[in-house]
Design a protein around this motif. Sequence first.
Motif, PDB file in Angstrom:
ATOM      1  N   CYS A 203      48.524  18.490  -4.390  1.00 10.13           N
ATOM      2  CA  CYS A 203      49.736  18.942  -3.773  1.00 10.13           C
ATOM      3  C   CYS A 203      50.203  18.778  -2.767  1.00 10.13           C
ATOM      4  O   CYS A 203      49.188  17.668  -2.157  1.00 10.13           O
ATOM      5  CB  CYS A 203      47.858  20.126  -2.654  1.00 10.13           C
ATOM      6  SG  CYS A 203      47.029  21.088  -4.226  1.00 10.13           S
TER       7      CYS A 203
ATOM      8  N   LEU B  56      50.488  24.324   2.205  1.00  9.54           N
ATOM      9  CA  LEU B  56      50.717  23.677   1.311  1.00  9.54           C
ATOM     10  C   LEU B  56      52.264  24.439   0.824  1.00  9.54           C
ATOM     11  O   LEU B  56      52.405  25.294   0.309  1.00  9.54           O
ATOM     12  CB  LEU B  56      49.488  24.746   0.342  1.00  9.54           C
ATOM     13  CG  LEU B  56      49.752  24.170  -1.026  1.00  9.54           C
ATOM     14  CD1 LEU B  56      49.224  22.715  -1.466  1.00  9.54           C
ATOM     15  CD2 LEU B  56      48.600  25.230  -1.474  1.00  9.54           C
TER      16      LEU B  56
ATOM     17  N   ILE C  43      52.700  21.990  -5.429  1.00 11.04           N
ATOM     18  CA  ILE C  43      52.154  21.645  -6.450  1.00 11.04           C
ATOM     19  C   ILE C  43      52.580  21.161  -7.298  1.00 11.04           C
ATOM     20  O   ILE C  43      52.911  21.555  -8.276  1.00 11.04           O
ATOM     21  CB  ILE C  43      50.990  22.725  -6.440  1.00 11.04           C
ATOM     22  CG1 ILE C  43      50.469  22.960  -5.878  1.00 11.04           C
ATOM     23  CG2 ILE C  43      49.652  22.246  -8.057  1.00 11.04           C
ATOM     24  CD1 ILE C  43      49.853  24.546  -5.409  1.00 11.04           C
TER      25      ILE C  43
END
Length: 114
Positions: A10, A17, A20
């Motif tokens: 991540c 975030l 991924i």
Amino acid sequence: NLHPSMEFRCFIRQHELIAISQRNHSQHYPHLMKDWPNIRDNLVDFYQDYVQHRFAEGRVANYVVDVYVDQKDRVWIVDFNCWSRTTDPLLFEWSELVSTPSLTLDQDAIEDGE
């Protein structure tokens, strides 16, 4: 036993975030196509609930965290890494990671092969 298909990297930029990647990017895991929406939701929830603004007491805004999702959908932190070209971006290029505004991978992108 850890299953390599359930290891993810991540990428966090400015406490968000943004991307991924599967850790074992040289292998294709067909079940990820079907399971991706649930996995992604679990990873986002885990990040927001347990990591965001907590890692390094919120003093570090850019970093990379490796996680594992077990058979009960629990997320485990494996490692923290520097936000740096010395950290392998796996399925991404660093130029993408420094310019992307939000989570890059979604089910539509996976299905379209982007």
